[in-house]
Design a protein around this motif. Structure first.
Motif, short mmCIF file in Angstrom:
data_model
loop_
_atom_site.label_atom_id
_atom_site.label_comp_id
_atom_site.label_asym_id
_atom_site.label_seq_id
_atom_site.Cartn_x
_atom_site.Cartn_y
_atom_site.Cartn_z
N THR A 19 28.51 41.34 59.62
CA THR A 19 28.94 39.76 59.69
C THR A 19 30.94 38.98 59.30
N PRO A 20 30.77 38.22 59.50
CA PRO A 20 31.64 37.53 58.51
C PRO A 20 31.36 37.05 57.32
N ALA A 21 29.35 36.90 57.69
CA ALA A 21 29.01 36.18 56.05
C ALA A 21 29.23 37.36 55.28
N GLU A 22 28.82 38.27 55.23
CA GLU A 22 29.12 39.28 54.74
C GLU A 22 29.81 40.23 54.06
N CYS A 23 30.35 40.21 55.09
CA CYS A 23 31.99 40.34 54.56
C CYS A 23 32.12 39.75 53.67
N VAL A 24 32.51 38.20 53.63
CA VAL A 24 32.40 37.35 52.61
C VAL A 24 31.85 37.46 50.96
N GLN A 25 30.74 37.80 51.44
CA GLN A 25 29.63 38.11 49.82
C GLN A 25 29.79 39.21 49.53
N MET A 26 30.67 40.14 50.27
CA MET A 26 31.29 41.66 48.89
C MET A 26 32.59 40.99 48.87
N ILE A 27 33.43 40.19 49.48
CA ILE A 27 34.29 39.93 48.75
C ILE A 27 33.76 38.68 47.87
N ARG A 28 33.51 37.69 47.90
CA ARG A 28 32.71 37.29 46.30
C ARG A 28 32.57 38.01 45.29
N GLU A 29 31.70 38.84 45.67
CA GLU A 29 31.40 39.82 44.38
C GLU A 29 32.42 41.00 43.74
N LYS A 30 33.24 41.14 44.91
CA LYS A 30 34.31 41.38 44.41
C LYS A 30 35.00 40.63 42.96
N LEU A 31 35.46 39.48 43.53
CA LEU A 31 35.78 38.49 42.37
C LEU A 31 34.99 38.46 41.31
N ASP A 32 33.97 38.08 41.03
CA ASP A 32 33.00 37.92 40.56
C ASP A 32 33.07 39.26 39.37
N SER A 33 32.85 40.11 39.75
CA SER A 33 33.04 41.96 38.92
C SER A 33 34.28 42.45 38.11
N GLY A 34 35.41 41.44 38.96
CA GLY A 34 36.48 41.47 38.58
C GLY A 34 37.07 43.02 39.82
N ILE A 35 38.79 42.89 39.76
CA ILE A 35 39.66 44.01 40.17
C ILE A 35 40.48 44.39 39.03
N GLU A 36 40.59 45.72 39.19
CA GLU A 36 40.43 47.36 38.26
C GLU A 36 41.74 47.14 38.56
N ARG A 37 41.93 46.92 36.83
CA ARG A 37 43.36 47.28 37.01
C ARG A 37 44.36 48.33 36.48
N PRO A 38 45.86 48.89 37.58
CA PRO A 38 46.33 47.83 37.70
C PRO A 38 45.35 47.66 39.62
N SER A 39 45.65 46.43 39.66
CA SER A 39 45.18 46.07 40.63
C SER A 39 46.61 46.53 42.38
N ALA A 40 45.77 46.90 43.87
CA ALA A 40 45.97 47.22 44.46
C ALA A 40 47.64 46.27 44.65
N PHE A 41 47.40 45.41 44.65
CA PHE A 41 49.13 44.16 45.03
C PHE A 41 50.03 45.64 43.44
N GLU A 42 49.54 45.42 42.60
CA GLU A 42 50.08 45.98 41.10
C GLU A 42 50.10 47.33 41.65
N ARG A 43 49.69 48.10 42.21
CA ARG A 43 50.14 49.40 42.39
C ARG A 43 51.24 49.96 43.39
#
Length: 214
Positions: free
Chosen positions: A185-209
């Motif tokens: 659901t949209p709410a579940e997608c947003v929760q996944m995004i929230r959890e990813k932001l909270d856990s930190g984005i691996e470096r190099p990030s997608a845009f950096e690559r």
């Protein structure tokens, strides 16, 4: 414009039309703390781009309007610079796009856009959805968007233009997070995004690559 420690978070949602990106963006605006500015394709095409130059950055894969293509990189560059400016002022940004390079000739737009945001905190999210679900959504669009999408009856195969979106929009497929809106659901997608932001984005990030051509 360069980022600093006070830069706002940026979320870029990438996927085919009717994959659910706009709904996710609205849900982020509703549920996340602080102001989240929506600077995606719909706003840019409908309210900023002059009518005679539309669909502008919304051009479909397949080289449908070569006469507009010389402006598309400029439109994207201006919009991404605007995203950078908003972030630089500490404002969070969510923006949905259908990035592809299937114009009459390659334009390298995604690489250029990634380079413009490579120094900013960007979460690049791949929004996936099977073509069968895409077609169901196209046959039942929101009232204000009736006639905007190519569609066929449930017994006919998907139009070639729709299939091109499915084939081209996730190339090269480098993301920080991928979600499937046919099972979430949209709410579940947003929760996944929230959890990813909270856990930190691996470096190099997608845009950096992507910016480095990797």
């Amino acid at each position: 414009m360069n980022s600093d420690n006070h830069a706002g978070q940026i979320i870029i949602l990438n996927g085919a039309p009717r994959s659910g990106k706009s709904t996710i963006a609205r849900t982020i605006q509703e549920r996340f703390e602080g102001p989240w500015m929506n600077l995606g394709v719909d706003t840019y095409v409908r309210h900023i781009t002059p009518e005679r130059y539309r669909p502008g950055i919304g051009l479909r894969p397949g080289g449908e309007r070569p006469d507009l293509e010389e402006l598309v990189p400029l439109f994207y560059a201006a919009l991404y610079e605007s995203i950078a400016i908003h972030s630089g002022f500490g404002l969070n940004v969510v923006a949905d796009f259908g990035h592809h390079d299937a114009y009459s000739q390659p334009l390298g737009i995604l690489i250029d856009c990634a380079r413009r945001l490579a120094d900013f905190p960007v979460l690049f999210v791949g929004v996936h959805c099977p073509v069968e679900t895409i077609m169901e959504r196209r046959r039942a669009p929101a009232a204000e968007r009736i006639g905007e999408y190519l569609t066929v009856s449930a017994t006919e195969p998907p139009p070639a233009a729709v299939l091109r979106w499915q084939e081209q929009v996730h190339i090269p497929g480098i993301y920080d997070l991928e979600i499937d809106t046919s099972v979430l659901t949209p709410a579940e997608c947003v929760q996944m995004i929230r959890e990813k932001l909270d856990s930190g984005i691996e470096r190099p990030s997608a845009f950096e690559r992507i910016a480095e051509g990797k």
